[in-house]
Design an enzyme around this catalytic site. Structure first.
Site, PDB file in Angstrom:
ATOM      1  N   LYS A  39       0.818  -1.215   0.000  1.00 29.23           N
ATOM      2  CA  LYS A  39       0.000   0.000   0.000  1.00 29.23           C
ATOM      3  C   LYS A  39       0.861   1.280   0.000  1.00 29.23           C
ATOM      4  O   LYS A  39       2.072   1.226   0.276  1.00 29.23           O
ATOM      5  CB  LYS A  39      -0.929  -0.030   1.220  1.00 29.23           C
ATOM      6  CG  LYS A  39      -1.962  -1.178   1.183  1.00 29.23           C
ATOM      7  CD  LYS A  39      -2.901  -1.115   2.387  1.00 29.23           C
ATOM      8  CE  LYS A  39      -3.931  -2.217   2.350  1.00 29.23           C
ATOM      9  NZ  LYS A  39      -4.892  -2.147   3.497  1.00 29.23           N
ATOM     10  N   ASN A  72      -1.985   0.440   6.832  1.00 35.72           N
ATOM     11  CA  ASN A  72      -1.422  -0.814   7.346  1.00 35.72           C
ATOM     12  C   ASN A  72      -0.590  -1.597   6.324  1.00 35.72           C
ATOM     13  O   ASN A  72      -0.465  -2.815   6.412  1.00 35.72           O
ATOM     14  CB  ASN A  72      -2.523  -1.662   7.989  1.00 35.72           C
ATOM     15  CG  ASN A  72      -3.631  -2.000   7.016  1.00 35.72           C
ATOM     16  OD1 ASN A  72      -3.523  -1.682   5.833  1.00 35.72           O
ATOM     17  ND2 ASN A  72      -4.667  -2.664   7.496  1.00 35.72           N
TER      18      ASN A  72
END
Ligand code: ATP
Ligand code: MG
Length: 141
Positions: free
Chosen positions: A10, A113
């Site tokens: 991410k 996260n």
């Protein structure tokens, strides 16, 4: 069983310069990188990918985050790849993640996260097809 799963590094982890370390964790654990592409997701791609969370209060924030900077899209392959990847990732909230997991090592918050991983064979098939056209979810081995 040898199977494939879908993974995303991410934006927070790409911004933090952790691509190599995260890919290294997967390889150390015996998962193969079967496909890989780095790019900046369009808003509609993030919204479609996380459509199951559309009604959740954090949906807008999640899509803002996922389109903030580039991501690395990957297909991981190996024995019990789906469960193995989830184990290497750690709990959704890094505060609850086991020591040595990617989220414990690199993540700032439940929202940021660092990695995504498919949570079932059905999700893996859907998510691989969403980003990688022409890749079979089944393994020959
Ligand atoms: P992922 O689907 O990204 O692998 P996950 O399966 O561990 O994560 P989900 O419940 O599917 O967790 O949530 C999807 C993503 O939405 C989380 O990884 C996180 O980025 C974000 N998210 C989940 N809960 C929250 C929350 N309470 N506040 C902000 N963002 C959240
Ligand atoms: Mg999920």
């Amino acid at each position: 069983m040898t199977e494939k799963t879908f993974s995303i590094i991410k934006p927070d982890a790409v911004e933090g310069n952790f691509i190599g370390k995260i890919v290294g964790r997967f390889e150390e654990e015996g998962l193969k990188i079967a496909a890989m592409e780095m790019r900046h997701l369009a808003r509609h791609e993030a919204e479609g990918f996380y459509a199951e969370h559309k009604a959740r209060p954090f949906f807008g924030e999640l899509c803002d985050f996922m389109t903030r900077s580039p991501v690395v899209l990957m297909v991981l392959e190996g024995k019990d790849a789906i469960a193995k990847n989830r184990k290497i990732m750690g709990a959704t909230n890094p505060a609850n993640a086991d020591a040595g997991t990617i989220r414990k090592l690199f993540s700032k918050s439940v929202g940021e996260n660092s990695v995504h991983g498919s949570d079932s064979p059905e999700a893996a098939a859907r998510e691989i097809a969403y980003f990688f056209r022409g890749i079979s979810v089944y393994s020959k081995k």
